[in-house]
Every structure is written in C-alpha cells, then in structure tokens.
Motif scaffolding. Structure first.
Motif, PDB file in Angstrom:
ATOM      1  N   VAL A 354     -19.008  47.545  42.022  1.00  0.00           N
ATOM      2  CA  VAL A 354     -17.784  46.758  42.197  1.00  0.00           C
ATOM      3  C   VAL A 354     -18.058  45.477  42.976  1.00  0.00           C
ATOM      4  O   VAL A 354     -18.881  45.451  43.892  1.00  0.00           O
ATOM      5  CB  VAL A 354     -16.685  47.610  42.904  1.00  0.00           C
ATOM      6  N   GLN A 355     -17.351  44.419  42.567  1.00  0.00           N
ATOM      7  CA  GLN A 355     -17.293  43.158  43.301  1.00  0.00           C
ATOM      8  C   GLN A 355     -15.821  42.808  43.457  1.00  0.00           C
ATOM      9  O   GLN A 355     -15.047  43.006  42.508  1.00  0.00           O
ATOM     10  CB  GLN A 355     -17.990  42.023  42.534  1.00  0.00           C
ATOM     11  N   THR A 356     -15.446  42.308  44.629  1.00  0.00           N
ATOM     12  CA  THR A 356     -14.038  41.906  44.813  1.00  0.00           C
ATOM     13  C   THR A 356     -13.995  40.463  45.342  1.00  0.00           C
ATOM     14  O   THR A 356     -13.650  40.229  46.494  1.00  0.00           O
ATOM     15  CB  THR A 356     -13.306  42.840  45.812  1.00  0.00           C
ATOM     16  N   PRO A 357     -14.353  39.496  44.487  1.00  0.00           N
ATOM     17  CA  PRO A 357     -14.309  38.110  44.960  1.00  0.00           C
ATOM     18  C   PRO A 357     -12.878  37.727  45.341  1.00  0.00           C
ATOM     19  O   PRO A 357     -11.926  38.208  44.733  1.00  0.00           O
ATOM     20  CB  PRO A 357     -14.792  37.311  43.746  1.00  0.00           C
ATOM     21  N   GLY A 358     -12.761  36.861  46.330  1.00  0.00           N
ATOM     22  CA  GLY A 358     -11.428  36.407  46.721  1.00  0.00           C
ATOM     23  C   GLY A 358     -11.426  35.846  48.110  1.00  0.00           C
ATOM     24  O   GLY A 358     -12.460  35.684  48.742  1.00  0.00           O
ATOM     25  N   GLU A 359     -10.220  35.526  48.555  1.00  0.00           N
ATOM     26  CA  GLU A 359      -9.969  35.050  49.920  1.00  0.00           C
ATOM     27  C   GLU A 359      -8.664  35.670  50.298  1.00  0.00           C
ATOM     28  O   GLU A 359      -7.643  35.396  49.656  1.00  0.00           O
ATOM     29  CB  GLU A 359      -9.725  33.541  49.951  1.00  0.00           C
ATOM     30  N   GLY A 360      -8.624  36.468  51.338  1.00  0.00           N
ATOM     31  CA  GLY A 360      -7.394  37.026  51.867  1.00  0.00           C
ATOM     32  C   GLY A 360      -6.309  37.292  50.853  1.00  0.00           C
ATOM     33  O   GLY A 360      -6.351  38.326  50.170  1.00  0.00           O
ATOM     34  N   PRO A 361      -5.345  36.377  50.709  1.00  0.00           N
ATOM     35  CA  PRO A 361      -4.138  36.681  49.919  1.00  0.00           C
ATOM     36  C   PRO A 361      -4.374  36.919  48.431  1.00  0.00           C
ATOM     37  O   PRO A 361      -3.479  37.388  47.746  1.00  0.00           O
ATOM     38  CB  PRO A 361      -3.268  35.435  50.093  1.00  0.00           C
ATOM     39  N   ILE A 362      -5.558  36.555  47.910  1.00  0.00           N
ATOM     40  CA  ILE A 362      -5.835  36.742  46.474  1.00  0.00           C
ATOM     41  C   ILE A 362      -7.239  37.319  46.309  1.00  0.00           C
ATOM     42  O   ILE A 362      -8.187  36.809  46.897  1.00  0.00           O
ATOM     43  CB  ILE A 362      -5.862  35.407  45.692  1.00  0.00           C
ATOM     44  N   PHE A 363      -7.351  38.336  45.496  1.00  0.00           N
ATOM     45  CA  PHE A 363      -8.683  38.789  45.111  1.00  0.00           C
ATOM     46  C   PHE A 363      -8.601  39.427  43.739  1.00  0.00           C
ATOM     47  O   PHE A 363      -7.515  39.628  43.179  1.00  0.00           O
ATOM     48  CB  PHE A 363      -9.274  39.767  46.146  1.00  0.00           C
ATOM     49  N   GLN A 364      -9.761  39.733  43.190  1.00  0.00           N
ATOM     50  CA  GLN A 364      -9.827  40.332  41.863  1.00  0.00           C
ATOM     51  C   GLN A 364     -10.919  41.395  41.889  1.00  0.00           C
ATOM     52  O   GLN A 364     -11.843  41.312  42.705  1.00  0.00           O
ATOM     53  CB  GLN A 364     -10.152  39.239  40.829  1.00  0.00           C
ATOM     54  N   VAL A 365     -10.783  42.374  41.014  1.00  0.00           N
ATOM     55  CA  VAL A 365     -11.758  43.472  40.997  1.00  0.00           C
ATOM     56  C   VAL A 365     -12.590  43.374  39.716  1.00  0.00           C
ATOM     57  O   VAL A 365     -12.021  43.320  38.617  1.00  0.00           O
ATOM     58  CB  VAL A 365     -11.037  44.837  41.064  1.00  0.00           C
TER      59      VAL A 365
END
Ligand code: PLP
Length: 431
Positions: A354-365
């Motif tokens: 799994v990778q969960t790129p994002g910044e605080g209020p928004i991310f994606q799996v």
C-alpha cells in the motif's frame, strides 16, 4: 403528489434514473448496482440515502464541503441571500466582498474574476495567458486535472501514455487541433519540464499545474524550479488551486509551498458548495479581462458567474476558515494523517502492499509497493481490488468512490473509529 414522484424503493428510483440520465450518473463515476444508493440529504460528515441509511462521507461533494455539509453559518447566508434574489448578472455586494476576502488571502491576487465553475476558471486563465503573451501553446502535467474542457482533458488519465511532450485526449469528441496546442510534462520532474519549456518558449503562453497533483505532493524544489523556468522564458505560471485553495492553508498551496505563481484558479471551497470559480492574479494581467477593452481584451462571461448565492456561500465558508484557521487547519491535517495511517496499517497487516500519497486533508490509497512521485507511478496499482474494498466499505456506511478521500472539519474521532472498523470488515469480506 403523483405515484411517479414518490418512489416505493431506492431500487425503483435508480431504475427511473437509468431511464432519463445516461448511466444514472451525474459525473464520470457511477456506483455499481450492488452498492448504488440515492442521496436524500447530508449533514456534517454524513450523507443520508432515500432509504434512511447514513454514510460517513469522504467524497464531500468532490471537495467543496471542507466545513462539512450544512454548516449553519453557510446555510444561514444562503437562505438570507436566496430571499434577496438568486442571480443578477451584474456586480453585487456579495461578489465584491468575496473578491476582497480572496485578494486578502491569496498571495498572487490583486484582483479576481468570477466564473461559473473551476473548469471555466482554468479555461479562462489559459485564454488570458495566451492574450497576455501573444503565444498559443500551453504546458500541463501528465495526470493533472483542470476540468472538463478540451484543453484540460489532455493526458489526464492516459492508459498508454505517449512520449513527452505529446498530448493525448482523454475523451472522444476533442478536435485533433487541441492536441497540437498542448504540451505534456511529467509531474515532479523539473529537469524534463524545464527542458520542454525552454525548447518551446517561442510558442508557450503558460504552464498550468496542480501544485499538489490529484493526491501527489510536489517534491521539494519542484514548484520553485517551475517558477524559475517560467520566469526565465517569459512563460506564465498558473497554479490550479481549485482543490488546494483555502484547504492546505488560508493562502492555499501558494502559502503552504512558498511559491507564488502569476495566475491561480479557484472553485470548490471558495463557493461553499455552490456553483462558482475564479481567476486570480496581478492587475497588470487581470486588466485584460476589463470589458472596456472590447475586442482588444479577453472575453469571458457566464450567466451564473459571480452570482450572489454562490458568493454568499463562499463568503460564509471563508469567514469561518479565516476566523478558526488556528484550529481548523491543524485538525484537518491531523484527521487525514491518522486516517491514512490507519488504513495503511490495516492493509500492511494483511501483507497487502500500500501507498497513501497525500497531504493531511486529502489522500488516496494505491495498492502497490512502489512509491508515487508522478502519474506513471500509479499505473501498476490494483485499482480493482481497492475499488472492491471501497464498495464493501460503502455497504457498511462509509462512502468512498475509489479516488481521493476528502476530510472535513466535521469528521470526528468517532467517524475515524467507525471508518477503520468498516475497513477491517471490508478487508475480511474481500480477502
Ligand atoms: C484541480 C482541479 N481543477 C479544476 C477542476 C474543475 O472544477 P469544476 O468541476 O468546478 O469545473 C477540478 C475538479 O475537480 C479540479 O480538481
């Protein structure tokens, strides 16, 4: 009321939708039959369907509802304005006050011009850049999304990406000529981008970039390098802040990442969930939008641009964010980071990459080992498996559409616990 207007069941209503709405969809996404529901209303972090079930919402209207659904100050502002008139197609107090607040928050803004949507704002900003520079081409980044107009729907989601800087349309019906005016570069690769900018400087009007592309943060130095390359070559830099504006900080991505573009575009949060968009920039460029210039200037108009209901909703939303910025932004980051970590831990415990790129209020799996720096890095992920997990979560009352997760100030610790418990059950079901 006729029987037609009072469906007996949700399934019947969905069947009616299929008759009169292509794919029973209002966007490019439609839920499959085993998960589909019809929304009746929303409040705070939750949606309610016509059958009375509730869902913790991570779509949040595709992002505008950063304060949660039905925030009392936004509702009051809209109700008050609705009674005074829905739209005027002329300058009005609400639009002036919203413009003033935006100018006070946005580093690159001395003026703003309203449009009817975020996509209209990027379309208008590109036209303004062409008019200002006298050049025709634009450069965008592969995987970047700037709305549904022809220039924007280039290389946003290519299944088989062509070599850079060639653009490929994402939709049927886009004229071939558009691909000839759009150049494409890889996000987070400043060397390649700067090379393309330099090679095409004579014809290049603007570089448009989502400073945080979909869910991928910029690597340190990338935005500053773009800023330099644009300045060196007399090309305008446009930040598409439709998503990041007022979300990553009061001053948006420009404040968060410390880079100021020439122009920026807005939508979503700035209009509180109502129709709207805006172009922001310095007077020296924005003056081309003055209608007094007639054919010498840039023509841009729309029936609902700057309408007072949207402006009232945006003003109420921004006033809450400005007043409570010291608590809201840290909370948005904290919630998003805990949720991303919680989901990643559940997947990792089952040995699912799994990778969960994002910044605080928004991310994606993304279910993959490979770290994500650009669009091509996402192409190997198992979208089908994550999609199945999302649908299993939706059946358990947590609405995810497989794309970005948007967190809001209305999401509570209880929502977080319930979300992770639904994720656990969904993983049990789909493993
Ligand atoms: C970065 C970005 N730009 C532009 C748009 C288009 O905005 P709208 O849907 O209001 O036209 C979107 C929509 O999601 C977006 O995410």
């Amino acid at each position: 009321m006729t029987a037609q207007a009072q469906p007996r069941t949700q399934a019947e209503l969905l069947q009616r939708a299929r008759e009169v709405i292509p794919g029973a969809a209002i966007s490019t996404e439609a839920l499959p039959d085993d998960t589909a529901f019809v929304i009746e209303r929303a409040q705070g972090s939750r949606l309610y369907d016509v059958a009375g079930r509730s869902y913790i919402d991570y779509v949040m209207g595709s992002g505008p509802m950063v304060l949660g659904h039905g925030h009392p100050e936004v509702v009051a502002a809209v109700q008050e304005q609705a009674a005074r008139g829905a739209t005027y197609f002329a300058i009005n107090r609400q639009a002036i006050e919203l413009a003033e607040l935006m100018v006070s928050a946005i580093p690159c803004a001395e003026q703003v011009r309203f449009t009817g949507s975020g996509g209209e704002a990027t379309f208008g900003a590109l036209r303004l850049a062409r008019a200002y520079t006298g050049r025709q081409k634009i450069l965008k980044f592969e995987g970047g999304y700037h709305g549904a107009h022809d220039y924007a729907l280039m290389s946003s989601t290519p299944a088989v990406p062509p070599p850079f800087p060639q653009a490929i349309p994402d939709s049927a019906g886009i004229p071939d000529a558009i691909a000839e005016t759009v150049l494409v570069a890889p996000f987070n690769d400043s060397e390649t981008a700067a090379g393309i900018i330099g090679d095409h400087r004579e014809h290049l009007a603007a570089v448009i970039v989502e400073p945080f592309q979909r869910s991928i943060p910029p690597v340190p130095g990338f935005l500053a390098a773009l800023r330099d390359a644009c300045r060196r070559n007399g090309v305008l830099l446009i930040f598409d802040e439709v998503v990041t504006g007022f979300r990553f900080a009061w001053g948006g991505a420009q404040e968060r990442y410390g880079v100021t573009p020439d122009l920026a575009t807005y939508g979503k949060i700035a209009f509180g969930g109502y129709a709207g968009g805006a172009i922001a920039g310095p007077k020296e460029m924005m003056r081309l939008l003055d209608p007094a210039l007639r054919a010498a200037g840039v023509s841009l108009t729309g029936t609902l641009s700057g309408n007072p209901v949207s402006a009232a909703a945006g003003l109420a939303t921004l006033r809450v964010l400005e007043r409570e910025r010291a608590t809201i932004y840290p909370r948005l980051y904290d919630y998003g980071e805990r949720l991303a970590r919680g989901i990643a831990d559940l997947l990792a415990a089952r040995r699912i990459p799994v990778q969960t790129p994002g910044e605080g209020p928004i991310f994606q799996v993304y279910l993959q080992d490979r770290p994500i720096r650009d669009y091509r890095d996402t192409l190997g992920a198992s979208g089908a498996r994550w999609g199945a997990i999302c649908r299993a979560m939706t059946r358990r009352g947590v609405f995810l559409n497989g794309g970005k997760l948007y967190c809001s100030a209305a999401h509570s610790d209880d929502d977080l616990r319930q979300t992770l418990s639904a994720a656990t059950a969904a993983l049990d079901e789909t493993s």
